[in-house]
Scaffold this motif. Structure first.
Motif, PDB file in Angstrom:
ATOM      1  N   THR A 204       0.862  -1.182   0.000  1.00 50.37           N
ATOM      2  CA  THR A 204       0.000   0.000   0.000  1.00 50.37           C
ATOM      3  C   THR A 204       0.899   1.232   0.000  1.00 50.37           C
ATOM      4  O   THR A 204       1.751   1.380   0.881  1.00 50.37           O
ATOM      5  N   ASN A 211      -7.078   5.489  -5.085  1.00 50.45           N
ATOM      6  CA  ASN A 211      -8.532   5.318  -5.049  1.00 50.45           C
ATOM      7  C   ASN A 211      -9.076   4.982  -3.666  1.00 50.45           C
ATOM      8  O   ASN A 211     -10.265   4.737  -3.514  1.00 50.45           O
ATOM      9  N   GLU A 212      -8.226   4.968  -2.642  1.00 56.23           N
ATOM     10  CA  GLU A 212      -8.711   4.714  -1.278  1.00 56.23           C
ATOM     11  C   GLU A 212      -8.351   5.892  -0.386  1.00 56.23           C
ATOM     12  O   GLU A 212      -7.234   6.428  -0.456  1.00 56.23           O
ATOM     13  N   ARG A 214      -7.933   7.118   3.515  1.00 56.97           N
ATOM     14  CA  ARG A 214      -7.749   6.620   4.877  1.00 56.97           C
ATOM     15  C   ARG A 214      -7.668   7.791   5.859  1.00 56.97           C
ATOM     16  O   ARG A 214      -6.939   8.754   5.626  1.00 56.97           O
ATOM     17  N   ARG A 232      -4.656   9.721   0.669  1.00 54.50           N
ATOM     18  CA  ARG A 232      -5.048   8.773  -0.388  1.00 54.50           C
ATOM     19  C   ARG A 232      -3.949   7.738  -0.587  1.00 54.50           C
ATOM     20  O   ARG A 232      -2.757   8.059  -0.517  1.00 54.50           O
ATOM     21  N   THR A 233      -4.372   6.503  -0.824  1.00 56.61           N
ATOM     22  CA  THR A 233      -3.429   5.411  -1.037  1.00 56.61           C
ATOM     23  C   THR A 233      -3.864   4.569  -2.235  1.00 56.61           C
ATOM     24  O   THR A 233      -5.008   4.645  -2.685  1.00 56.61           O
ATOM     25  N   ARG A 234      -2.933   3.795  -2.722  1.00 54.28           N
ATOM     26  CA  ARG A 234      -3.233   2.818  -3.773  1.00 54.28           C
ATOM     27  C   ARG A 234      -2.590   1.484  -3.412  1.00 54.28           C
ATOM     28  O   ARG A 234      -1.566   1.433  -2.732  1.00 54.28           O
ATOM     29  N   HIS A 235      -3.198   0.417  -3.877  1.00 54.16           N
ATOM     30  CA  HIS A 235      -2.693  -0.925  -3.622  1.00 54.16           C
ATOM     31  C   HIS A 235      -2.008  -1.466  -4.874  1.00 54.16           C
ATOM     32  O   HIS A 235      -2.451  -1.203  -6.001  1.00 54.16           O
TER      33      HIS A 235
END
Length: 265
Positions: A204, A211-212, A214, A232-235
């Protein structure tokens, strides 16, 4: 010698018998996310640097963060019941005019609490920021002022915690660092995969276009005034070196037809 505009990456191996990375709680239930939160990592760094809970966190909260899951571990539920040994009703959180706790109404003689932990998990955290600050934090992690914990004070980390600084981007550092799983897990995986040289690991990464969202960026750790903001984070998956020696037998030509030979497997 450091320069003001140069960045560096500090790698932290977050491993221990138990970890707990909660980003929300409700009265008698404390949950954990499946990977470290930014508030937890910033809290660890602040403790290492000796910052009190009311200290400013702008510089630490502004650091970039990436988490690689090297060993996901499993969930452990810690179930408790609490009662008064004298058989009296438990006290509530409310107080009277004399600032004394009121008894529960209706009377409650047993209180149930649940705590959730990750057991046997290993993460690789990459913290990116100005070289001078990262150098200071690396020294602090190796010589902490306050005890360090993996999300909760009852969860001390195992060693090594700091793997040192790296140049380049945060994502490149996470790709290049060898797999940090325990020897038992690595040996078992190597036996199943012929000691392959690389492994795909989930990660992450902070990303303004992620698109996430937190809500785990700490603004203040002050008692009674803990506040957080979002990021914002991405996986993704990162291919990392396993540190294992390839098994020649898996690649040996036995003279028969091997449908995977052209793929180099």
């Amino acid at each position: 010698m450091t320069t003001p505009d140069r960045t560096s990456v500090l790698l932290l191996r977050l491993a221990g018998p138990l970890q707990s990375w909660g980003d929300r709680s409700a009265f008698n239930r404390r949950e954990t996310r499946p990977e470290p939160t930014k508030s937890g990592v910033v809290g660890l760094l602040a403790a290492a640097a000796g910052r009190p809970r009311h200290a400013a966190l702008d510089d630490l909260a502004g650091l970039g963060l990436g988490i690689r899951i090297d060993q996901p571990g499993s969930i452990l539920r810690d179930y408790h019941t609490v009662s008064d040994y004298r058989g009296q009703p438990l006290l509530s959180a409310a107080v009277n005019a004399k600032r004394q706790q009121k008894p529960t109404s209706p009377a409650k003689h047993t209180h149930i609490t649940q705590r959730f932990y990750l057991q046997d998990a290993v993460f690789l955290a990459a913290v990116e920021g100005p070289e001078g600050l990262i150098t200071t934090l690396e020294h602090a992690v190796r010589h902490p002022v306050f005890p360090l914990a993996l999300g909760r004070r009852s969860c001390p980390p195992t060693q090594p915690l700091s793997l040192g600084q790296r140049t380049g981007s945060l994502e490149d550092a996470l790709r290049a660092e060898p797999w940090q799983a325990t020897p038992t897990v690595r040996k078992r995986w190597g036996g199943q995969h012929g000691n392959a040289t690389h492994i795909d690991l989930p990660a992450t990464l902070e990303d303004p276009a992620g698109n996430e969202v937190r809500d785990d960026v700490p603004v203040s750790f002050a008692p009674g005034g803990r506040t957080f903001t979002t990021r914002r984070t991405r996986h993704t998956y990162l291919q990392a070196p396993t540190g294992l020696t390839p098994d020649p037998a898996r690649h040996q030509n036995t003279g028969g037809h091997d449908p995977f030979a052209l793929l180099g497997w």
